[in-house]
Design a protein around this motif. Structure first.
Motif: not given
Length: 202
Positions: A54-59
């Motif tokens: 999830a964090y990866a998709n938000l950078g």
């Protein structure tokens, strides 16, 4: 070894300098809230992994880095447990093939377990569903690179830059050009990705 499997993915995330343009931002924020709640009660590997995606998709690189470091250093038989999660995600995806979160979980898990062909397939589907998220193009380009398909990696990175200029995509494009021995373009893009270099080295 396991940490190296995540390093390229971690590299292309930001420190808040670029905001992912995913149309699923609300869904990813909800997952972050839900997984944080689970982790406040127990140390759950799957919740940690899904939180990282999830964090990866938000950078959000620092949070992703912390989680991947934990998984790499503290979880015994990490890759075997990722394989078990892959099987679970596959079953769930069979009944809901356009589920953006499941597709992302599978794409990252396949990458970690070095099944790059499957990772490529899932990231391509993610892009079809979320075509303005620059990070998905970057992740797909990393997988293209692993498969030695440098032309496709270049194409995906260039499109990512068309969506939004950022140093991380420039750095990856520079690395891709370097691999092709196109050193002039490599130097140009790596110089434009100086901030990504410093984050990677730190």
């Amino acid at each position: 070894m396991k940490k190296l499997a995540c390093c390229l993915i971690i590299l292309i995330l930001s420190q808040g300098l670029v905001i992912a343009q995913t149309k699923y931002e609300t869904e990813w924020q909800d997952i972050i809230t839900e997984r944080d709640k689970i982790l406040g009660q127990e140390d759950d590997l799957k919740a940690k992994y899904e939180l990282a995606v999830a964090y990866a998709n938000l950078g959000e690189i620092e949070k992703v880095n912390d989680i991947f470091d934990y998984l790499d250093e503290e979880v015994e038989d990490y890759e075997e447990k990722i394989e078990e999660m892959i099987e679970d995600y596959q079953v769930k995806l069979a009944s809901n093939p356009d589920h953006i979160e499941l597709l992302n979980y599978l794409a990252f898990a396949y990458y970690i377990n070095r099944d790059y062909q499957e990772a490529e397939d899932k990231f391509e589907r993610v892009i079809e569903l979320d075509p303005k998220n620059i990070w998905s193009y970057n992740y797909l380009a990393v997988v293209n690179y692993k498969l030695e398909d440098y032309d496709r990696a270049e194409e995906n990175l260039k499109y990512s830059l068309e969506l939004e200029k950022n140093p991380y995509t420039h750095f990856l494009l520079g690395a891709n050009y370097h691999k092709q021995r196109n050193y002039f373009r490599a130097v140009y893009h790596i110089s434009r990705g100086r901030r990504a270099v410093s984050i990677f080295l730190n």
